[in-house]
Write a protein that holds these residues in place. Sequence first.
Motif, short mmCIF file in Angstrom:
data_model
loop_
_atom_site.label_atom_id
_atom_site.label_comp_id
_atom_site.label_asym_id
_atom_site.label_seq_id
_atom_site.Cartn_x
_atom_site.Cartn_y
_atom_site.Cartn_z
N SER A 239 0.82 -1.21 0.00
CA SER A 239 0.00 0.00 0.00
C SER A 239 0.85 1.26 0.00
N ASP B 158 -2.65 -0.42 -6.02
CA ASP B 158 -4.01 0.12 -5.99
C ASP B 158 -4.97 -0.79 -5.23
N LEU C 122 -7.09 0.40 1.34
CA LEU C 122 -7.13 -0.12 -0.03
C LEU C 122 -8.09 -1.30 -0.13
#
Length: 344
Positions: A162, A167, A207
């Motif tokens: 992350s 992503d 995320l």
Amino acid sequence: MIQSLFNIDLPLIQAPMAGVQNVELAASVCEAGGLGSLPCAMLSPAQLVEQLDLLTQKTDKPFNLNFFCHTVTDYTSQQKQQWHNMLTPYFAEYEIDPQSLTAGASRQPINQAVVDIIAPYKPAVVSFHFGLPKHAIVAQIKSWGTKVISTATTLDEAIWLSENGADAVIAQGLEAGGHRGHFLSMDLSLQQTTEQLVKRCVEHLSLPIIAAGGIATPDDVKHMKALGASGVQVGSAYLLSKEAKTSALHQQAILEQAQDSTALTTLFSGRAARGIQNRVMLELGTMPEGVPSFPHASSAITALRTCAEKAGQSDFSPLWCGQKYIPRVGVSAADITHILMKKW
């Protein structure tokens, strides 16, 4: 949810499975609304172009290209001799001269030349195993509008991903078939089940978290959603699909396996991976001392595999498979995708 992130209809990624699939499987999953994946780490430049051309002919839906980003270490003559000594009885059995074996690494990490090849295709997603490549490569791939994802096997790895450009994070639990994606530590005692890892990742990261490992039924998918996963990655469920290229010996092993017959082993590549136990795993142990580092173990074991498979035996074949498996023989990958996602 990963549908909007990847522009897909169903929050399912088909796990890239080198050796048992090509574009047919990936395209089928794409057409069903999931994210089909093409394993690229073992393709030559010419093969990569060929497969990409075929994939883009078969589907106009988003797809994922998967690469390795490991560091290839030296393979010393001493390491090679130690490995060959361990395999000597098998070389004798199949009349293989170990001096005839080449020592090339069959799995290469992504590099700039590969990035240049895939650039014109602008894949929706590029995924990595064993961490992430250099920041410049990640930045270049993301500049196309491509999303970058990678595998984490611990919370520390998920946090690292992350912080370094991912992503979304694939949370790979111990149940998953094939190679472990660990990269910060090779200590397998740190590995967790999919449920444990997904819980921790969802708790600590913002995320999207994609659950991977032990997902074989609609209820498994529903459970991962309840834990907070934004989607799932599934591989073993497709091994007997109509589009898979799984060998007859591998298929036989899957269909005949006893319960709890899989194990993690380093024998086939030098890195821990889950597969159905066979002769070499039972006789040498799944993780014996003296196996060279990834991917150098593969050259010698592949020579034995080739000879054994010619004789109709899977004694030296990497029979990758997850811990939980429900056979769906001859069912299309598209139908399997819809079956798995019907309770999401």
